[in-house]
Design a protein around this motif. Sequence first.
Motif, PDB file in Angstrom:
ATOM      1  N   SER A 195     -14.113  32.419 -17.532  1.00 50.49           N
ATOM      2  CA  SER A 195     -14.139  32.520 -19.005  1.00 50.49           C
ATOM      3  C   SER A 195     -12.763  32.959 -19.510  1.00 50.49           C
ATOM      4  CB  SER A 195     -15.207  33.530 -19.459  1.00 50.49           C
ATOM      5  OG  SER A 195     -14.861  34.839 -19.017  1.00 50.49           O
ATOM      6  N   TYR A 196     -12.590  32.785 -20.790  1.00 51.25           N
ATOM      7  CA  TYR A 196     -11.336  33.170 -21.450  1.00 51.25           C
ATOM      8  C   TYR A 196     -11.152  34.678 -21.424  1.00 51.25           C
ATOM      9  CZ  TYR A 196      -7.958  33.885 -25.204  1.00 51.25           C
ATOM     10  OH  TYR A 196      -6.879  34.276 -25.933  1.00 51.25           O
ATOM     11  N   ASP A 197     -12.247  35.406 -21.645  1.00 50.09           N
ATOM     12  CA  ASP A 197     -12.161  36.879 -21.649  1.00 50.09           C
ATOM     13  C   ASP A 197     -11.760  37.402 -20.284  1.00 50.09           C
ATOM     14  OD1 ASP A 197     -15.020  37.176 -23.883  1.00 50.09           O
ATOM     15  OD2 ASP A 197     -12.873  36.898 -24.296  1.00 50.09           O
ATOM     16  N   GLN A 198     -12.257  36.782 -19.240  1.00 42.29           N
ATOM     17  CA  GLN A 198     -11.903  37.215 -17.884  1.00 42.29           C
ATOM     18  C   GLN A 198     -10.402  37.030 -17.646  1.00 42.29           C
ATOM     19  OE1 GLN A 198     -13.911  35.061 -14.787  1.00 42.29           O
ATOM     20  NE2 GLN A 198     -12.991  36.267 -13.126  1.00 42.29           N
ATOM     21  N   TYR A 199      -9.847  35.900 -18.149  1.00 42.05           N
ATOM     22  CA  TYR A 199      -8.413  35.647 -17.974  1.00 42.05           C
ATOM     23  C   TYR A 199      -7.576  36.648 -18.766  1.00 42.05           C
ATOM     24  CZ  TYR A 199      -3.852  33.507 -18.374  1.00 42.05           C
ATOM     25  OH  TYR A 199      -2.505  33.283 -18.350  1.00 42.05           O
ATOM     26  N   ILE A 220      -1.586  42.925 -15.681  1.00 41.30           N
ATOM     27  CA  ILE A 220      -0.295  42.690 -15.017  1.00 41.30           C
ATOM     28  C   ILE A 220       0.857  42.623 -16.018  1.00 41.30           C
ATOM     29  CG2 ILE A 220      -1.388  41.413 -13.142  1.00 41.30           C
ATOM     30  CD1 ILE A 220      -0.318  38.851 -14.508  1.00 41.30           C
ATOM     31  N   LYS A 221       0.634  43.003 -17.271  1.00 42.07           N
ATOM     32  CA  LYS A 221       1.679  42.845 -18.288  1.00 42.07           C
ATOM     33  C   LYS A 221       2.921  43.679 -17.981  1.00 42.07           C
ATOM     34  CE  LYS A 221      -0.209  46.393 -21.372  1.00 42.07           C
ATOM     35  NZ  LYS A 221      -0.707  46.674 -22.747  1.00 42.07           N
ATOM     36  N   ASN A 222       2.749  44.801 -17.260  1.00 41.81           N
ATOM     37  CA  ASN A 222       3.911  45.644 -16.941  1.00 41.81           C
ATOM     38  C   ASN A 222       4.862  44.991 -15.951  1.00 41.81           C
ATOM     39  OD1 ASN A 222       2.983  47.665 -18.631  1.00 41.81           O
ATOM     40  ND2 ASN A 222       1.786  48.655 -17.013  1.00 41.81           N
ATOM     41  N   ILE A 223       4.403  43.929 -15.296  1.00 47.62           N
ATOM     42  CA  ILE A 223       5.262  43.261 -14.309  1.00 47.62           C
ATOM     43  C   ILE A 223       6.486  42.644 -14.976  1.00 47.62           C
ATOM     44  CG2 ILE A 223       5.333  41.363 -12.651  1.00 47.62           C
ATOM     45  CD1 ILE A 223       2.403  41.847 -12.100  1.00 47.62           C
ATOM     46  N   PHE A 224       6.329  42.201 -16.244  1.00 45.72           N
ATOM     47  CA  PHE A 224       7.395  41.466 -16.920  1.00 45.72           C
ATOM     48  C   PHE A 224       8.361  42.369 -17.678  1.00 45.72           C
ATOM     49  CE2 PHE A 224       5.372  37.672 -15.769  1.00 45.72           C
ATOM     50  CZ  PHE A 224       4.009  37.794 -15.998  1.00 45.72           C
ATOM     51  N   MET A 258       5.480  29.277 -13.307  1.00 47.04           N
ATOM     52  CA  MET A 258       4.763  28.029 -13.472  1.00 47.04           C
ATOM     53  C   MET A 258       3.713  27.896 -12.381  1.00 47.04           C
ATOM     54  SD  MET A 258       8.141  25.781 -14.367  1.00 47.04           S
ATOM     55  CE  MET A 258       9.169  26.974 -13.494  1.00 47.04           C
ATOM     56  N   THR A 259       2.511  27.559 -12.771  1.00 45.62           N
ATOM     57  CA  THR A 259       1.393  27.442 -11.822  1.00 45.62           C
ATOM     58  C   THR A 259       0.564  26.214 -12.148  1.00 45.62           C
ATOM     59  OG1 THR A 259      -0.591  28.516 -10.975  1.00 45.62           O
ATOM     60  CG2 THR A 259      -0.001  28.954 -13.275  1.00 45.62           C
ATOM     61  N   ASP A 260      -0.039  25.607 -11.130  1.00 40.96           N
ATOM     62  CA  ASP A 260      -0.928  24.462 -11.355  1.00 40.96           C
ATOM     63  C   ASP A 260      -2.393  24.872 -11.321  1.00 40.96           C
ATOM     64  OD1 ASP A 260      -0.617  23.051  -7.988  1.00 40.96           O
ATOM     65  OD2 ASP A 260      -1.124  25.075  -8.691  1.00 40.96           O
ATOM     66  N   ASN A 261      -2.695  26.192 -11.429  1.00 44.71           N
ATOM     67  CA  ASN A 261      -4.069  26.691 -11.550  1.00 44.71           C
ATOM     68  C   ASN A 261      -4.635  26.222 -12.884  1.00 44.71           C
ATOM     69  OD1 ASN A 261      -6.472  28.069 -11.756  1.00 44.71           O
ATOM     70  ND2 ASN A 261      -5.629  30.032 -11.075  1.00 44.71           N
ATOM     71  N   PRO A 262      -5.626  25.343 -12.903  1.00 47.16           N
ATOM     72  CA  PRO A 262      -6.101  24.779 -14.174  1.00 47.16           C
ATOM     73  C   PRO A 262      -6.831  25.778 -15.051  1.00 47.16           C
ATOM     74  CG  PRO A 262      -7.506  24.055 -12.357  1.00 47.16           C
ATOM     75  CD  PRO A 262      -6.366  24.781 -11.733  1.00 47.16           C
ATOM     76  N   ALA A 300      -1.637  28.811 -20.652  1.00 49.21           N
ATOM     77  CA  ALA A 300      -0.202  29.050 -20.840  1.00 49.21           C
ATOM     78  C   ALA A 300       0.015  30.067 -21.947  1.00 49.21           C
ATOM     79  CB  ALA A 300       0.505  27.747 -21.178  1.00 49.21           C
ATOM     80  N   SER A 301       0.728  31.150 -21.594  1.00 46.29           N
ATOM     81  CA  SER A 301       1.023  32.193 -22.596  1.00 46.29           C
ATOM     82  C   SER A 301       2.139  33.072 -22.080  1.00 46.29           C
ATOM     83  CB  SER A 301      -0.218  33.053 -22.886  1.00 46.29           C
ATOM     84  OG  SER A 301      -0.644  33.717 -21.713  1.00 46.29           O
TER      85      SER A 301
END
Length: 577
Positions: A91-95, A102-106, A122-126, A130-131
């Motif tokens: 689901s979108y909420d899970q993503y 993991i936002k602190n990684i950037f 870049m990832t090919d995980n469907p 993208a954000s």
Amino acid sequence: MHRFHFNHLKLRSKLIFIYIVCVCIPIILTNIVFYNVTTNNIKKQKTVDAQQAMFQLKNELGVVIDDAASIAYLYSIDKLLENHLETDYASYDQYIESLASIKNIFIRSDKEYKTVSSAHIMTDNPTILASGNIINLEDSMRETDWYRSIKDHNNAYPNLYVTPSSISVIQQIADKRYRKYEHIIKIDLNMEYVNQLLTLSSFEGDVYFTDQNNEVRYSNAPAFLANMEPMLKENISKPQQAITFEQMYENNRYLGGWSLYGVLDEAKVLSEVRHSGQFIVWLAAINFFIPTFIILMMSRSIHTRIKHLLKHMKKVKGKNFEPVPYVQERDEIGELAVEFNRMIERIENLINDVYLADIQKKELEIRQRQAQLHALHSQINPHFLFNALETIRMRSLMKGEGETAKTIQNMAKIFRKSISWKRSFVTIREEIELIESFLEIQKYRFANKLQYQITVEEALKELLIPKMTFLPFVENASIHGVENSPGIGLITIQIAREHEQIVFVITDNGMGMSAEKLDELHHYFTEDDSMGESVGMKNVYTRLKICYGDEFTYKIESEHGHGTRIILRLPIKEVVQ
């Protein structure tokens, strides 16, 4: 046989002698010695400075690339990021929940905004949306050169990808053989910052960034920037006398084999050669004292006699024509003294014989011009009076109407003004009143066939102009323009100010003139001395040229069957009557 003396030398010979002995030889010898000594010193110093500048530039560029590589490496070993990219989201909420963890990684890449232009994963995980820093790995990306450059690359350390317009650090996250999806980190350097490093570097030549195959991938050289294509280091265009420098990147897995190659033009290095220290002082002393002694000795021959000649020239200003005592020197100054005596003799004769006669001639010309001006004035008044009387006579014979009274009243105004105007200049308001009286007479003559419209700027009405400046052109428009026209004739008069000029424009819709007639009329105004048929306009043109000279201009536009337009431009100036 004459004894040799400096006074007998021609002035040109003296100047050549002074130049050779005091300028040419010392400068040549000084420059040869100076060039040989200082050129080598400056070249050595500049070479050391350029080598140091290249070394510093290599380190600065290496630090920028290392920073980007360290960011890529941190991303590649981060397990949270790897789990986030490998997870299939239901689901979108899970993503969103996983992305927030993991936002602190950037944070690291965001802080490097000066050196890093963009940092994308870049990832090919469907199931990943993208954000921000994470985008989808599209099939079109797999067709790019940068993707092919890492296809067979060991993902244990980053790969450097350089084009003429970009520098990127690329690394895979884990090995696709052991993961469900492919993930790639691509960090683009801020090229403005990289260009700034090259611009602010103390290295004054062109810098080339070459790869392991000695192929130039990036450079600040104008020739490279014009083509924007990689080329071999051997094909670099160099000056005739070039000094080259090379700084290799060593002990670096992703920069190993890369190098900075610098080309410095020796001519630019030597252009800054300057005099230095005590050596300059000795050369300056030699170049000064010896030539000064020779110049003083030679100049005495010139200065003393020129000063004596100048003394007599100043006496001429006070009308004292005393000749210079005859001298026997045979150089140019001696000849000048002889010619000066002849000149003052001729000047004295000219003053006595010619100057007074010339004054009388000029006074006669002024009186003749004034007489011509008065004659032109006197020719105009009877001309208009005759036309007006002829109009009244013709109309009276044709009709016995009471309109004649009004026409006679306008005629009286014209007649009265022609007699009472003793001045050479009148106001525009007075000129317009005269024009209106004339046009009313013409309306009487043509009945309903003539209409007119007059527009004058209020601020111009009290300005002075030569009397009867505009009236002859109005008369020409009404008689020659409208009289032969089959329809209703319309005369439009506009008087306005444009910059420092009075602009008079009169337009009629009459028969107009052909181009040949216009050329004939222009020749009649400017070159023909006879009065001819258009005496009124010829008189006006002559008077305005006398009053204003080249500041007065006129223009006539006409086409046969389509009317005529006349433009007069007079300067605005105070008139002393």
